[in-house]
Design a protein around this motif. Structure first.
Motif, short mmCIF file in Angstrom:
data_model
loop_
_atom_site.label_atom_id
_atom_site.label_comp_id
_atom_site.label_asym_id
_atom_site.label_seq_id
_atom_site.Cartn_x
_atom_site.Cartn_y
_atom_site.Cartn_z
N THR A 145 0.80 -1.23 0.00
CA THR A 145 0.00 0.00 0.00
C THR A 145 0.83 1.28 0.00
OG1 THR A 145 -1.67 -1.23 1.26
CG2 THR A 145 -1.89 1.17 1.19
N ILE A 146 1.91 1.30 0.77
CA ILE A 146 2.67 2.55 0.94
C ILE A 146 3.83 2.64 -0.04
CG2 ILE A 146 4.07 3.90 2.56
CD1 ILE A 146 2.39 2.68 4.82
N ALA A 147 4.66 1.61 -0.11
CA ALA A 147 5.85 1.66 -0.98
C ALA A 147 5.52 1.97 -2.44
CB ALA A 147 6.63 0.35 -0.86
N PRO A 148 4.45 1.40 -3.03
CA PRO A 148 4.17 1.74 -4.43
C PRO A 148 3.90 3.22 -4.65
CG PRO A 148 2.99 -0.25 -3.80
CD PRO A 148 3.57 0.33 -2.54
N ARG A 149 3.28 3.88 -3.69
CA ARG A 149 3.04 5.33 -3.82
C ARG A 149 4.36 6.09 -3.88
NH1 ARG A 149 -2.02 7.24 -2.37
NH2 ARG A 149 -1.27 9.11 -3.42
N VAL A 150 5.30 5.69 -3.02
CA VAL A 150 6.61 6.36 -3.00
C VAL A 150 7.34 6.10 -4.31
CG1 VAL A 150 8.81 6.55 -1.81
CG2 VAL A 150 6.71 6.17 -0.49
N ARG A 151 7.32 4.85 -4.78
CA ARG A 151 8.00 4.53 -6.03
C ARG A 151 7.41 5.29 -7.21
NH1 ARG A 151 8.73 -0.77 -3.63
NH2 ARG A 151 6.70 -1.49 -4.38
N ASP A 152 6.10 5.59 -7.13
CA ASP A 152 5.44 6.31 -8.22
C ASP A 152 5.69 7.81 -8.17
OD1 ASP A 152 4.43 3.98 -9.25
OD2 ASP A 152 2.43 4.22 -8.38
N GLY A 153 6.43 8.26 -7.14
CA GLY A 153 6.81 9.67 -7.08
C GLY A 153 6.12 10.48 -6.01
N ALA A 154 5.28 9.85 -5.20
CA ALA A 154 4.54 10.59 -4.18
C ALA A 154 5.43 10.92 -2.98
CB ALA A 154 3.33 9.79 -3.72
N CYS A 155 4.99 11.92 -2.23
CA CYS A 155 5.57 12.24 -0.93
C CYS A 155 4.56 11.74 0.11
CB CYS A 155 5.78 13.74 -0.80
SG CYS A 155 6.65 14.25 0.69
N VAL A 156 4.97 10.74 0.90
CA VAL A 156 4.04 10.01 1.77
C VAL A 156 4.44 10.19 3.23
CG1 VAL A 156 3.13 7.73 2.35
CG2 VAL A 156 3.60 8.31 -0.04
N LEU A 157 3.44 10.47 4.06
CA LEU A 157 3.64 10.64 5.50
C LEU A 157 3.02 9.46 6.24
CD1 LEU A 157 4.37 12.34 8.03
CD2 LEU A 157 2.17 13.51 7.74
N VAL A 158 3.79 8.86 7.15
CA VAL A 158 3.29 7.78 8.00
C VAL A 158 3.52 8.17 9.45
CG1 VAL A 158 3.55 5.36 8.68
CG2 VAL A 158 3.77 6.01 6.27
N VAL A 159 2.46 8.20 10.24
CA VAL A 159 2.57 8.47 11.68
C VAL A 159 2.16 7.21 12.42
CG1 VAL A 159 1.80 9.87 13.62
CG2 VAL A 159 2.12 10.92 11.37
N ALA A 160 3.08 6.66 13.20
CA ALA A 160 2.80 5.40 13.88
C ALA A 160 3.46 5.40 15.26
CB ALA A 160 3.25 4.23 13.00
N HIS A 161 4.02 4.26 15.67
CA HIS A 161 4.41 4.04 17.05
C HIS A 161 5.87 3.60 17.14
CE1 HIS A 161 0.11 4.20 18.13
NE2 HIS A 161 -0.02 3.72 16.91
N GLY A 162 6.42 3.67 18.35
CA GLY A 162 7.83 3.34 18.52
C GLY A 162 8.19 1.97 17.99
N ASN A 163 7.43 0.95 18.35
CA ASN A 163 7.79 -0.40 17.94
C ASN A 163 7.33 -0.75 16.53
OD1 ASN A 163 9.25 -1.78 20.19
ND2 ASN A 163 7.46 -1.10 21.33
N SER A 164 6.19 -0.24 16.10
CA SER A 164 5.81 -0.51 14.72
C SER A 164 6.81 0.14 13.77
CB SER A 164 4.38 -0.06 14.43
OG SER A 164 4.18 1.30 14.73
N LEU A 165 7.29 1.33 14.13
CA LEU A 165 8.31 1.97 13.29
C LEU A 165 9.66 1.26 13.40
CD1 LEU A 165 7.47 5.74 13.78
CD2 LEU A 165 6.95 4.29 11.81
N ARG A 166 10.02 0.77 14.59
CA ARG A 166 11.27 0.01 14.72
C ARG A 166 11.24 -1.23 13.82
NH1 ARG A 166 11.85 -2.22 19.89
NH2 ARG A 166 14.08 -2.55 19.64
N SER A 167 10.11 -1.90 13.77
CA SER A 167 10.02 -3.09 12.92
C SER A 167 10.15 -2.72 11.45
CB SER A 167 8.69 -3.83 13.17
OG SER A 167 7.58 -3.11 12.68
N LEU A 168 9.64 -1.55 11.07
CA LEU A 168 9.78 -1.09 9.69
C LEU A 168 11.22 -0.70 9.39
CD1 LEU A 168 8.34 -0.40 7.06
CD2 LEU A 168 7.76 1.84 8.03
N LEU A 169 11.89 -0.05 10.34
CA LEU A 169 13.28 0.36 10.15
C LEU A 169 14.20 -0.85 9.96
CD1 LEU A 169 12.32 3.20 10.79
CD2 LEU A 169 14.20 3.41 12.42
N MET A 170 13.85 -1.97 10.55
CA MET A 170 14.68 -3.16 10.37
C MET A 170 14.83 -3.49 8.89
SD MET A 170 13.89 -5.87 13.39
CE MET A 170 15.16 -6.91 12.67
#
Length: 214
Positions: A145-170
């Motif tokens: 859902t999110i990565a394709p928007r970025v690849r298509d040229g969009a500027c995307v904002l995600v606001v989430a939580h300490g651990n959900s973001l840590r898992s994404l950063l991995m």
């Protein structure tokens, strides 16, 4: 102002009532504190100063993230931007730890056990999720859902939580599970990633801790 194409901006929510009381939140749904509201507004003002305009925004089903996002978008003059809220971005489920003060949890379960549950990749608190389990529900949503928007040229904002973001950063920062314990994201901290149409990879461009007035 420059439009930041192929850009992903991640923000952790502002300070919540559970953060202030040093409680494990997980899927609990505390509100932002007055400081958390200020942090969110400061994050929005910082992004406005840097010239950001977003094409899409995503957040969790929990009010501390949703309120932070709303305050950021208000600061940007983009309150009408469509927002997608999804449980895939929720904080990890802390199970039996949820609602406990961290000092109380250490007394009940032991200092080392609580540290392992909080910071490691695979340890599962009773009735809850490990960081690995959090990533397993978050990453497919991100990729679909999110990565394709970025690849298509969009500027995307995600606001989430300490651990959900840590898992994404991995995944984004290719962090070895053995080293994830060292990764911490402050309340209202801003992480910026950039990519391009030719590659699915995103690269960390900046980490910004908005400056608060004392």
């Amino acid at each position: 102002m420059e439009h930041h194409k192929h850009t992903l901006v991640l923000v952790r929510h502002g300070q919540s009532e559970d953060n202030e009381r040093e409680l494990f939140s997980g899927l609990r749904d505390p509100a932002l504190t007055p400081r958390g509201v200020e942090e969110a507004g400061t994050a929005g003002a910082t992004l406005r100063t840097l010239g950001y305009r977003f094409d899409a925004a995503f957040t969790s089903r929990l009010q501390r993230a949703q309120h932070t996002l709303a305050l950021i978008l208000a600061a940007l003059g983009q309150s009408d931007l469509p927002v997608q809220a999804d449980a895939a971005l929720n904080e990890r489920d802390y199970g039996a730890l949820a609602g406990l003060n961290k000092t109380e949890a250490r007394a009940r379960f032991g200092v080392e056990q609580v540290r392992t549950w909080r910071k490691s990749h695979d340890a599962v608190p009773p009735g809850g999720e490990s960081l690995a389990m959090t990533g397993a529900r978050l990453w497919p949503f991100f990729e679909r859902t999110i990565a394709p928007r970025v690849r298509d040229g969009a500027c995307v904002l995600v606001v989430a939580h300490g651990n959900s973001l840590r898992s994404l950063l991995m995944r984004l920062d290719r962090i070895d599970p053995r080293h994830i314990e060292e990764v911490n994201i402050g309340t209202a901290e801003i992480l910026v990633y950039r990519g391009d149409a030719a590659s699915p990879a995103l690269t960390r461009a900046a980490a910004i801790a908005p400056k608060m007035c004392d």
